[in-house]
Design a protein around this motif. Structure first.
Motif, short mmCIF file in Angstrom:
data_model
loop_
_atom_site.label_atom_id
_atom_site.label_comp_id
_atom_site.label_asym_id
_atom_site.label_seq_id
_atom_site.Cartn_x
_atom_site.Cartn_y
_atom_site.Cartn_z
N GLU A 5 0.83 -1.21 0.00
CA GLU A 5 0.00 0.00 0.00
C GLU A 5 0.87 1.26 0.00
N GLU A 6 1.92 1.23 0.79
CA GLU A 6 2.84 2.38 0.85
C GLU A 6 3.49 2.63 -0.51
N PHE A 7 3.94 1.57 -1.16
CA PHE A 7 4.56 1.70 -2.48
C PHE A 7 3.56 2.24 -3.49
N SER A 14 3.99 10.73 -5.69
CA SER A 14 5.32 11.27 -6.03
C SER A 14 5.75 10.92 -7.45
N LEU A 15 5.63 9.67 -7.82
CA LEU A 15 6.06 9.25 -9.16
C LEU A 15 5.19 9.92 -10.23
N ALA A 16 3.88 9.85 -10.09
CA ALA A 16 2.98 10.43 -11.09
C ALA A 16 3.20 11.94 -11.22
N GLN A 17 3.40 12.63 -10.10
CA GLN A 17 3.65 14.07 -10.15
C GLN A 17 4.97 14.38 -10.85
N ALA A 18 5.99 13.57 -10.61
CA ALA A 18 7.28 13.79 -11.27
C ALA A 18 7.19 13.55 -12.77
N GLY A 28 13.38 18.34 -12.93
CA GLY A 28 13.79 18.31 -11.52
C GLY A 28 13.10 17.26 -10.68
N PRO A 29 11.76 17.21 -10.68
CA PRO A 29 11.08 16.20 -9.86
C PRO A 29 11.42 14.76 -10.27
N ARG A 30 11.61 14.52 -11.56
CA ARG A 30 11.98 13.17 -11.99
C ARG A 30 13.38 12.82 -11.48
N ARG A 121 13.00 4.65 -4.73
CA ARG A 121 13.72 5.32 -5.80
C ARG A 121 13.65 4.47 -7.06
N VAL A 122 13.52 5.12 -8.21
CA VAL A 122 13.53 4.42 -9.49
C VAL A 122 14.98 4.07 -9.81
N VAL A 123 15.22 2.85 -10.31
CA VAL A 123 16.58 2.46 -10.71
C VAL A 123 16.64 2.03 -12.18
#
Length: 134
Positions: A5-7, A14-18, A28-30, A121-123
């Motif tokens: 749920e947290e993920f 955060s991801l969608a906004q970036a 910057g956000p990405r 974090r995206v890797v």
């Protein structure tokens, strides 16, 4: 809230906004949601990168081509969390201006994430443009 749920909450906030910011011309956000630890890789629809320095350059070049994002939607097909690793697979639907021309497109995107001390974090990202899809 459990790990899954947290993920998922992080993905849809955060991801969608970036991603929306990227398609509005702001890398910057990405950059902020991507890991600063190697390895990081992008096999993108338009550009690729195999380390953090290349990744920042790719994001800056891409962002400079976008502006006026009026819509961004993420449709997840599959996702999971296993310990400190997670993945998403889905479609990104975007309405933006690219190189001065209005554009609508869909990307098939697979991303891998690592939980680090300060959060997810995206890797890795692999995306390709598609004219088909659901």
């Amino acid at each position: 809230m459990n790990d899954r749920e947290e993920f998922l909450n992080w993905v849809y906030t955060s991801l969608a906004q970036a991603e929306r910011a990227m398609f509005d011309g702001d890398a910057g956000p990405r950059r902020e949601i991507w890991s600063r630890e190697e390895p990081v890789t992008v096999l993108g629809a338009w550009r690729t990168a195999s380390n953090r320095q290349e990744l920042v350059e790719v994001f800056d070049v891409l962002a400079s081509s976008f502006s006026n994002c009026t819509a961004y939607a993420l449709e997840l097909i599959s996702w999971d969390v296993r310990g400190d690793l997670a993945y998403t697979l889905g479609y990104e639907r975007v309405t933006t201006t690219m190189d001065g021309r209005p554009r609508e497109f869909s990307l098939r995107a697979t991303q891998i994430y690592r939980r680090e001390l300060d959060g997810w974090r995206v890797v890795h990202r692999h995306a390709d443009a598609t004219s088909t899809g659901p």
